[in-house]
Scaffold this motif. Structure first.
Motif, short mmCIF file in Angstrom:
data_model
loop_
_atom_site.label_atom_id
_atom_site.label_comp_id
_atom_site.label_asym_id
_atom_site.label_seq_id
_atom_site.Cartn_x
_atom_site.Cartn_y
_atom_site.Cartn_z
N THR A 9 0.82 -1.21 0.00
CA THR A 9 0.00 0.00 0.00
C THR A 9 0.86 1.26 0.00
N ALA A 48 1.13 3.95 -3.07
CA ALA A 48 0.67 5.33 -2.89
C ALA A 48 1.80 6.32 -3.13
N VAL A 106 -2.12 0.12 -4.59
CA VAL A 106 -2.88 0.57 -3.42
C VAL A 106 -4.10 -0.32 -3.24
N GLY A 111 -3.01 -3.57 -1.91
CA GLY A 111 -2.52 -3.44 -0.55
C GLY A 111 -3.62 -3.33 0.49
N VAL A 112 -4.77 -2.77 0.10
CA VAL A 112 -5.90 -2.68 1.04
C VAL A 112 -6.89 -3.83 0.82
N ALA A 162 -9.60 2.50 -0.21
CA ALA A 162 -8.55 3.04 0.67
C ALA A 162 -9.16 3.81 1.83
N SER A 195 -10.47 1.45 4.41
CA SER A 195 -9.47 0.64 5.11
C SER A 195 -9.31 1.14 6.54
N GLY A 203 -3.64 2.39 4.83
CA GLY A 203 -4.80 2.70 4.01
C GLY A 203 -5.18 4.16 4.08
N ALA A 209 -2.73 6.06 2.06
CA ALA A 209 -3.01 5.85 0.64
C ALA A 209 -4.20 6.68 0.18
N TYR A 210 -5.20 6.82 1.02
CA TYR A 210 -6.38 7.61 0.65
C TYR A 210 -5.98 9.06 0.39
N THR A 264 -3.93 9.20 -2.89
CA THR A 264 -4.70 8.98 -4.11
C THR A 264 -5.59 10.18 -4.44
#
Length: 653
Positions: free
Chosen positions: A289, A293, A326, A329-330, A410, A413, A418, A421-422, A425
């Motif tokens: 993740t 990201a 990503v 990963g989540v 994400a 998560s 996570g 990553a959110y 992204t």
């Protein structure tokens, strides 16, 4: 039969074009390669319907591949929903790229060789995604690596193309070494390389440990991280990404094939295929993740300042691959593969559209030398705009559905990785929209910046190049909405079956469907995409000099991004220059001073000098030869007497 044909028909076309190209000519090479991959694409569609829609998974034995004692790796074609999806995507997109290449490479002197390489590349990828074990997968993995070297360096008369091909090959070997170690680790842990055996035994190995460097490590975490190193190299993730932009030295159809459907997507496929292992290795998932990201953010920032039309799209690929990782990963593997499929269509569209622009601009690739050409190549402009709308995630085009699902997963998560990553992204969605529309505005609008001769000769591409663009644009428009419910909707468990394993506690897609996020959170990806469009319009259309003034106000940041965070310079300092110095040391000190010094320049030279001195005796005079004979006889007699006991021994006085 259809399943075997889907994989091996491109190999047949590559073999005929490669070995008999001089006999069948350019047209014959076009026909056999396009026919081979085209028939494979036709076969892949009913196969997808049977396997994915109707749920009839198959394993088709082909032959025994490797047998050594108790170890056995058979070549078999594994057809489940994941592989059927990949085969259909790869073969369909590759078919359109093959047809496009007929027009794009029409003036090249080595068309049969090029078409053979394209088909061989497609076969290697198809062999990879239909592998039934890790050894077979590695065969396809190395196959795409070798053929990518041949394609990137296709124009080998250019030093830059040769350097880029070598760079891609070497950097990928770093990742492949990690992948090999991952295969060894899996075999050590499961005593097998076949997927069914590994996946069925994975739950029982969830708490297993291995001793490494006098410490106990979680076995599945080590195995998954090693496999992910291989994925990082092939999919150009941060630290192993430097080969991907340089791969633009190959012809544009090569760029489209590498970036859209083959090679770079192999890493994402690998993580999704090994999901039954990754689900029991949460640390490895967190690493996937974070790396994904961070890669997405890095590539997006660099793409904002590049001026080569193909390099901008190349960094876009690197960034979008980060999105896919990503998702994996989540634990939203389905979303990652969904984005892989939609991305294949609109990224191939963008690359081939860029090739059409380059073709129209007499091989010019610098967007600063374009402008004011949208009405001269209106069809290319239209399809490239469709690709841009798709990649920026504006509904109802494909990118909106797949990218939005990744961002929602994400957000849903419950891990720190996570949440990171959110945020990344969302920021990357803004940057993606900005650099994508920047490319459109600078390339097609504003005042013409090309020279008068180039502007006079701008022309639309032939239909053999335009028709694949039209078909790809249809995919960019409809693929996302058409497959959204199957891939990531409420019926996804039935669709994916056993192809992807997600533990109930990790099912972020289900949580994303069930949670009721605030309006702003739900629509934030679209909001930032529109904001990126607005900023690009303001900087390059409404206020054309804004970007230059901004770059001049922060030259350090502009140079940092323009030089790609100085990764190439850093690697040159840490690895390339020391490697050259070490090689020179072995060359001059080892080979030159020791081997040559003691060998050809040592013993051999002594023999040569001695022979020359002895050669003086060969004077041609008879008395010189008689004297030499007397000396020789005296020497022989003396030696025999000494051997007999010496002078005076045993003689009576």
């Amino acid at each position: 039969m259809l399943m075997v044909a889907s994989v091996f028909l491109p190999l047949l076309g590559a073999t005929i074009a490669g070995f008999f190209g001089r006999f069948i000519g350019n047209r014959g090479a076009h026909v056999v390669t396009c026919l081979g991959i085209g028939l494979a694409a036709v076969c892949s569609i009913p196969t997808f319907i049977d396997v994915a829609i109707h749920g009839h998974s198959h394993v088709v034995p082909v032959f025994s591949f490797l047998v050594s004692g108790t170890f056995e790796a058979a070549w078999a074609l594994r057809y489940d929903t994941l592989s059927a999806t990949m085969v259909m995507t790869v073969s369909c997109v590759s078919t359109l790229i093959h047809v496009y290449s007929v027009g794009y490479m029409s003036h090249d002197k080595s068309q049969p060789r090029f078409m053979a390489y394209l088909s061989l590349f497609s076969f290697a990828m198809l062999a990879l995604v239909t592998a039934d074990n890790l050894v077979q997968l590695f065969f396809g993995w190395e196959g795409v690596g070798v053929v990518s070297y041949l394609l990137i360096g296709f124009w080998y008369h250019k030093p830059s193309a040769c350097a880029a091909a070598i760079k891609a090959f070497v950097v990928n070997r770093v990742g492949d070494f990690g992948f090999l170690l991952g295969i060894f680790a899996a075999y050590y842990l499961f005593d097998a390389v076949t997927f069914d055996v590994i996946f069925s035994a994975a739950p029982g190995k969830a708490d297993s440990t291995v001793t490494l460097f006098s410490h106990q490590w979680h076995a599945l975490t080590i195995t998954c991280l090693l496999l992910f190193v291989g994925a990082m190299g092939k999919s150009a993730q941060l630290f192993l990404h430097t080969w991907l932009p340089d791969a633009m030295e190959g012809p544009t159809p090569v760029s489209a094939l590498i970036h859209a459907a083959t090679m770079v997507t192999a890493g994402v496929f690998l993580v999704a295929r090994m999901s039954p292992l990754f689900e029991y290795a949460p640390t490895a998932l967190a690493v996937v993740t974070i790396v994904g990201a961070t890669t997405a953010f890095f590539a997006a920032t660099v793409g904002c300042v590049q001026n080569d039309i193909k390099r901008i799209i190349a960094y876009s690929t690197c960034s979008q691959l980060g999105y896919m990782f990503v998702a994996c990963g989540v634990s939203a593997y389905q979303g990652g593969i969904f984005h892989l499929m939609t991305h294949a269509w609109f990224k191939a569209l963008l690359f081939l559209s860029a090739g059409s622009v380059i073709h129209a601009m007499s091989d010019e690739q610098d967007i600063r030398k374009m402008g004011g050409i949208w009405n001269k190549i209106p069809m290319t402009f239209a399809v490239m705009t469709i690709g841009t709308i798709a990649i920026t995630g504006i509904p109802p085009l494909s990118g909106f559905f797949s990218k939005d699902m990744i961002i929602e997963a994400a957000h849903a998560s419950e891990t720190s990785a996570g949440h990171y990553a959110y945020l990344m992204t969302i920021l990357v969605a803004l940057l993606t929209s900005f650099y994508s529309w920047r490319l459109i505005f600078i390339t097609f609008f504003g005042v013409p910046r090309a020279d008068h001769h180039t502007m006079e000769h701008i022309h639309e591409s032939p239909y053999v190049m335009l028709i694949p663009l039209f078909v790809l644009s249809l995919g960019a428009v409809f693929i996302g909405g058409g497959f959204n419910e199957l891939f990531v909707g409420h019926g996804r468990e039935h669709f994916w079956g056993e192809a992807i394993k997600v533990l109930p506690a990790h099912d972020t897609i289900e949580r994303a469907h069930n949670e009721h996020a605030p309006f702003v959170i739900e629509w934030l990806p679209l909001i930032v995409s529109l904001a990126g469009l607005a900023v690009a319009y303001w900087m390059y259309m409404a206020r054309p000099g804004t970007a230059a003034r901004l770059a001049n106000s922060m030259p350090w940041l502009y140079r940092f991004l323009l030089n790609k965070w100085y990764f190439d310079e850093l690697y040159n300092f840490l690895f390339v220059r020391p490697a050259f110095k070490l090689g020179r040391l072995f060359w001059k000190g080892g080979d030159g001073a020791i081997i040559d010094g003691l060998g050809p320049d040592g013993v051999s030279s002594v023999v040569v000098r001695a022979a020359r001195r002895l050669g003086i005796v060969q004077s041609g005079y008879l008395y010189h030869y008689a004297f030499a004979m007397i000396i020789g006889i005296a020497g022989v007699v003396t030696w025999m007497v000494i051997r007999a006991g010496g002078f005076g021994h045993g003689v009576t006085p």
